[in-house]
Motif scaffolding. Sequence first.
Motif, PDB file in Angstrom:
ATOM      1  N   ILE A   1       0.796  -1.224   0.000  1.00  0.00           N
ATOM      2  CA  ILE A   1       0.000   0.000   0.000  1.00  0.00           C
ATOM      3  C   ILE A   1       0.832   1.280   0.000  1.00  0.00           C
ATOM      4  CG2 ILE A   1      -1.869   1.295   1.080  1.00  0.00           C
ATOM      5  CD1 ILE A   1      -2.851  -1.402   2.220  1.00  0.00           C
ATOM      6  N   SER A   2       1.615   1.513   1.037  1.00  0.00           N
ATOM      7  CA  SER A   2       2.360   2.770   1.112  1.00  0.00           C
ATOM      8  C   SER A   2       3.556   2.640   2.049  1.00  0.00           C
ATOM      9  CB  SER A   2       1.460   3.906   1.609  1.00  0.00           C
ATOM     10  OG  SER A   2       1.203   3.758   2.982  1.00  0.00           O
ATOM     11  N   LEU A   3       4.423   3.646   1.972  1.00  0.00           N
ATOM     12  CA  LEU A   3       5.556   3.676   2.895  1.00  0.00           C
ATOM     13  C   LEU A   3       5.096   3.926   4.326  1.00  0.00           C
ATOM     14  CD1 LEU A   3       8.295   5.582   0.860  1.00  0.00           C
ATOM     15  CD2 LEU A   3       8.027   3.120   1.201  1.00  0.00           C
ATOM     16  N   TYR A   4       3.895   4.492   4.499  1.00  0.00           N
ATOM     17  CA  TYR A   4       3.342   4.649   5.850  1.00  0.00           C
ATOM     18  C   TYR A   4       3.184   3.277   6.491  1.00  0.00           C
ATOM     19  CZ  TYR A   4       1.950   9.330   4.272  1.00  0.00           C
ATOM     20  OH  TYR A   4       1.946  10.598   3.771  1.00  0.00           O
ATOM     21  N   HIS A   5       2.621   2.342   5.726  1.00  0.00           N
ATOM     22  CA  HIS A   5       2.413   0.985   6.231  1.00  0.00           C
ATOM     23  C   HIS A   5       3.741   0.276   6.503  1.00  0.00           C
ATOM     24  CE1 HIS A   5      -1.474   1.879   4.353  1.00  0.00           C
ATOM     25  NE2 HIS A   5      -1.969   1.088   5.281  1.00  0.00           N
ATOM     26  N   VAL A   6       4.684   0.446   5.591  1.00  0.00           N
ATOM     27  CA  VAL A   6       6.003  -0.174   5.753  1.00  0.00           C
ATOM     28  C   VAL A   6       6.696   0.385   6.995  1.00  0.00           C
ATOM     29  CG1 VAL A   6       8.284  -0.477   4.704  1.00  0.00           C
ATOM     30  CG2 VAL A   6       6.222  -0.633   3.274  1.00  0.00           C
ATOM     31  N   ALA A   7       6.658   1.706   7.173  1.00  0.00           N
ATOM     32  CA  ALA A   7       7.303   2.333   8.334  1.00  0.00           C
ATOM     33  C   ALA A   7       6.643   1.903   9.637  1.00  0.00           C
ATOM     34  CB  ALA A   7       7.270   3.853   8.211  1.00  0.00           C
ATOM     35  N   ALA A   8       5.333   1.787   9.633  1.00  0.00           N
ATOM     36  CA  ALA A   8       4.634   1.350  10.849  1.00  0.00           C
ATOM     37  C   ALA A   8       5.067  -0.059  11.229  1.00  0.00           C
ATOM     38  CB  ALA A   8       3.128   1.400  10.640  1.00  0.00           C
ATOM     39  N   ARG A   9       5.169  -0.928  10.245  1.00  0.00           N
ATOM     40  CA  ARG A   9       5.529  -2.326  10.522  1.00  0.00           C
ATOM     41  C   ARG A   9       6.997  -2.487  10.914  1.00  0.00           C
ATOM     42  NH1 ARG A   9       5.129  -7.571   6.560  1.00  0.00           N
ATOM     43  NH2 ARG A   9       5.930  -9.018   8.100  1.00  0.00           N
ATOM     44  N   TRP A  10       7.899  -1.844  10.173  1.00  0.00           N
ATOM     45  CA  TRP A  10       9.323  -2.088  10.358  1.00  0.00           C
ATOM     46  C   TRP A  10      10.020  -1.106  11.289  1.00  0.00           C
ATOM     47  CZ3 TRP A  10      11.590  -6.469   8.687  1.00  0.00           C
ATOM     48  CH2 TRP A  10      10.873  -7.241   7.784  1.00  0.00           C
ATOM     49  N   LEU A  11       9.493   0.125  11.387  1.00  0.00           N
ATOM     50  CA  LEU A  11      10.135   1.127  12.238  1.00  0.00           C
ATOM     51  C   LEU A  11       9.315   1.448  13.479  1.00  0.00           C
ATOM     52  CD1 LEU A  11      11.409   3.645   9.525  1.00  0.00           C
ATOM     53  CD2 LEU A  11      12.579   1.643  10.479  1.00  0.00           C
ATOM     54  N   GLY A  12       8.080   0.955  13.517  1.00  0.00           N
ATOM     55  CA  GLY A  12       7.229   1.205  14.673  1.00  0.00           C
ATOM     56  C   GLY A  12       6.603   2.585  14.692  1.00  0.00           C
ATOM     57  N   ASP A  13       6.682   3.337  13.574  1.00  0.00           N
ATOM     58  CA  ASP A  13       6.143   4.696  13.511  1.00  0.00           C
ATOM     59  C   ASP A  13       5.854   5.044  12.056  1.00  0.00           C
ATOM     60  OD1 ASP A  13       5.538   7.402  13.642  1.00  0.00           O
ATOM     61  OD2 ASP A  13       7.407   7.975  14.616  1.00  0.00           O
ATOM     62  N   ALA A  14       4.575   5.075  11.694  1.00  0.00           N
ATOM     63  CA  ALA A  14       4.184   5.356  10.312  1.00  0.00           C
ATOM     64  C   ALA A  14       4.662   6.713   9.836  1.00  0.00           C
ATOM     65  CB  ALA A  14       2.663   5.263  10.172  1.00  0.00           C
ATOM     66  N   ALA A  15       4.789   7.673  10.745  1.00  0.00           N
ATOM     67  CA  ALA A  15       5.199   9.024  10.376  1.00  0.00           C
ATOM     68  C   ALA A  15       6.670   9.095   9.954  1.00  0.00           C
ATOM     69  CB  ALA A  15       4.944   9.995  11.523  1.00  0.00           C
ATOM     70  N   GLN A  16       7.419   8.028  10.156  1.00  0.00           N
ATOM     71  CA  GLN A  16       8.821   8.012   9.729  1.00  0.00           C
ATOM     72  C   GLN A  16       8.996   7.432   8.322  1.00  0.00           C
ATOM     73  OE1 GLN A  16      11.826   6.804  12.540  1.00  0.00           O
ATOM     74  NE2 GLN A  16      10.625   7.555  14.261  1.00  0.00           N
ATOM     75  N   TRP A  17       7.913   7.430   7.537  1.00  0.00           N
ATOM     76  CA  TRP A  17       7.980   6.949   6.152  1.00  0.00           C
ATOM     77  C   TRP A  17       9.041   7.693   5.353  1.00  0.00           C
ATOM     78  CZ3 TRP A  17       7.381  10.005   1.915  1.00  0.00           C
ATOM     79  CH2 TRP A  17       6.843  11.270   2.126  1.00  0.00           C
ATOM     80  N   TRP A  18       9.216   8.970   5.670  1.00  0.00           N
ATOM     81  CA  TRP A  18      10.162   9.811   4.933  1.00  0.00           C
ATOM     82  C   TRP A  18      11.590   9.291   5.023  1.00  0.00           C
ATOM     83  CZ3 TRP A  18      14.115  11.926   7.692  1.00  0.00           C
ATOM     84  CH2 TRP A  18      13.967  11.971   9.075  1.00  0.00           C
ATOM     85  N   ARG A  19      11.934   8.614   6.109  1.00  0.00           N
ATOM     86  CA  ARG A  19      13.286   8.061   6.247  1.00  0.00           C
ATOM     87  C   ARG A  19      13.528   6.971   5.214  1.00  0.00           C
ATOM     88  NH1 ARG A  19      14.271   5.714  11.575  1.00  0.00           N
ATOM     89  NH2 ARG A  19      16.455   5.880  10.984  1.00  0.00           N
ATOM     90  N   ILE A  20      12.523   6.130   4.989  1.00  0.00           N
ATOM     91  CA  ILE A  20      12.623   5.074   3.976  1.00  0.00           C
ATOM     92  C   ILE A  20      12.692   5.705   2.597  1.00  0.00           C
ATOM     93  CG2 ILE A  20      11.515   3.044   2.962  1.00  0.00           C
ATOM     94  CD1 ILE A  20      10.114   2.667   5.734  1.00  0.00           C
ATOM     95  N   ALA A  21      11.830   6.694   2.356  1.00  0.00           N
ATOM     96  CA  ALA A  21      11.815   7.374   1.058  1.00  0.00           C
ATOM     97  C   ALA A  21      13.164   8.013   0.764  1.00  0.00           C
ATOM     98  CB  ALA A  21      10.709   8.419   1.033  1.00  0.00           C
ATOM     99  N   GLN A  22      13.701   8.734   1.721  1.00  0.00           N
ATOM    100  CA  GLN A  22      14.980   9.433   1.549  1.00  0.00           C
ATOM    101  C   GLN A  22      16.111   8.452   1.240  1.00  0.00           C
ATOM    102  OE1 GLN A  22      16.590  11.470   5.084  1.00  0.00           O
ATOM    103  NE2 GLN A  22      16.584  13.320   3.818  1.00  0.00           N
TER     104      GLN A  22
END
Length: 69
Positions: free
Chosen positions: A12-33
């Motif tokens: 679905i989105s990097l929000y979902h990936v960040a929530a699952r793997w980083l424990g915080d959906a708002a950190q999606w930008w770290r994966i994107a960067q």
Amino acid sequence: MATTIRVTAADISLYHVAARWLGDAAQWWRIAQLNGMVDPDLSGFAMPVGLVLPAADASLGSGVPGVTS
């Protein structure tokens, strides 16, 4: 050592990936960067695509740096 995962549109989105793997959906930008992306939407990924994940960092605040509401 960096973690690499495979994602598709089903993720679905990097929000979902960040929530699952980083424990915080708002950190999606770290994966994107880290992966040279600007859009969190994964709907265009028909085939599995590898993403490098940053290390989880609970000390980071939620949200995109430099952006205030």
